[in-house]
Design a protein around this motif. Sequence first.
Motif, PDB file in Angstrom:
ATOM      1  N   THR A   2       0.830  -1.190   0.000  1.00  0.00           N
ATOM      2  CA  THR A   2       0.000   0.000   0.000  1.00  0.00           C
ATOM      3  C   THR A   2       0.869   1.247   0.000  1.00  0.00           C
ATOM      4  N   PHE A   3       0.253   2.387  -0.230  1.00  0.00           N
ATOM      5  CA  PHE A   3       0.990   3.650  -0.177  1.00  0.00           C
ATOM      6  C   PHE A   3       1.623   3.839   1.191  1.00  0.00           C
ATOM      7  N   ARG A   4       0.890   3.423   2.224  1.00  0.00           N
ATOM      8  CA  ARG A   4       1.418   3.555   3.584  1.00  0.00           C
ATOM      9  C   ARG A   4       2.657   2.678   3.774  1.00  0.00           C
ATOM     10  N   ASP A   5       2.623   1.464   3.212  1.00  0.00           N
ATOM     11  CA  ASP A   5       3.784   0.577   3.290  1.00  0.00           C
ATOM     12  C   ASP A   5       4.987   1.196   2.591  1.00  0.00           C
ATOM     13  N   ASP A   6       4.733   1.754   1.401  1.00  0.00           N
ATOM     14  CA  ASP A   6       5.827   2.375   0.655  1.00  0.00           C
ATOM     15  C   ASP A   6       6.420   3.563   1.421  1.00  0.00           C
ATOM     16  N   ALA A   7       5.541   4.364   2.033  1.00  0.00           N
ATOM     17  CA  ALA A   7       6.024   5.517   2.791  1.00  0.00           C
ATOM     18  C   ALA A   7       6.903   5.069   3.957  1.00  0.00           C
ATOM     19  N   ASP A  40      11.190  -2.262  -7.842  1.00  0.00           N
ATOM     20  CA  ASP A  40       9.846  -1.721  -7.614  1.00  0.00           C
ATOM     21  C   ASP A  40       9.825  -0.244  -8.010  1.00  0.00           C
ATOM     22  N   ASP A  42       7.480   1.914  -8.062  1.00  0.00           N
ATOM     23  CA  ASP A  42       6.712   2.781  -7.174  1.00  0.00           C
ATOM     24  C   ASP A  42       7.562   3.207  -5.974  1.00  0.00           C
ATOM     25  N   LEU A  43       8.263   2.247  -5.376  1.00  0.00           N
ATOM     26  CA  LEU A  43       9.107   2.583  -4.242  1.00  0.00           C
ATOM     27  C   LEU A  43      10.233   3.518  -4.680  1.00  0.00           C
ATOM     28  N   SER A  45      10.349   5.617  -7.211  1.00  0.00           N
ATOM     29  CA  SER A  45       9.834   6.955  -7.516  1.00  0.00           C
ATOM     30  C   SER A  45       9.514   7.716  -6.238  1.00  0.00           C
ATOM     31  N   ALA A  46       8.918   7.004  -5.277  1.00  0.00           N
ATOM     32  CA  ALA A  46       8.578   7.649  -4.009  1.00  0.00           C
ATOM     33  C   ALA A  46       9.834   8.094  -3.279  1.00  0.00           C
TER      34      ALA A  46
END
Length: 247
Positions: A2-7, A40, A42-43, A45-46
């Motif tokens: 989830t976004f929270r996991d990535d954060a 990953d 997404d990770l 990029s974040a």
Amino acid sequence: MTFRDDARDVGFLLRYALDSSASPIRHDTYRMLIDRYHTDPDLRSAFDAFAEGLGVRVLTADRSSGLVLTAEADSPLAVSDTGRWLRIRGVADRQVYGVALGAVAAWCYPNARAVREPGTRRVTAIDVDRLIREHGTAVEAGETELDERLGEAWREYVHNRKQVATTPTGVLKRDCTVRMCEDVLVMLAESGLLVEDRTVPPPRPDLKVWRSTDRFRAHVAASGGPLVWQTLVRHRPPADAAGTEDM
């Protein structure tokens, strides 16, 4: 994820990256996060967006050196106070330390091949000082062209500072160049760019023997290589000047 996991994982990755003692080889979570950074999008990029906001960028990310970052001058993560290591009382001291810092990089990575190849390089303050003074001799003999903007710094180092001066107890004084080179090496070690080498005796009791790390190599490579020394003199040190010893 989830976004929270990535954060959360971005935070963990930054935490590891800022800890120069952390290594993906010894920390399973760090190794997993490095792998995710590569696989990953997404990770990655974040993390890159978060790093950009902090004024830092990634120099390299691998299982050996981990995530190596560099900070812009205005970043809150930039080193702004070197007073713990360097005794800067004015412009002249800053010039001497600057020449010493460039010479450390030149000693460890004298050419482009040394920057590309992994491996540690042994270095002492005496090595660094000797390299600087040898170049000073070459400049005065007309064998090396010196950037005129740096002439004052070179003159301060070579002519105005003693190479070795000791206290009555035999300890190096803070304003002799060998001690100032050692101060620079200690500062680099505090940032994980060098590590102490205890396998060989030090050149004198108040100095240590150091080895470069892949983190240092990444920083030197990012500077535009061969190398920091090239910003000080228009002359490439001989390929064997670094005393290279790959591990």
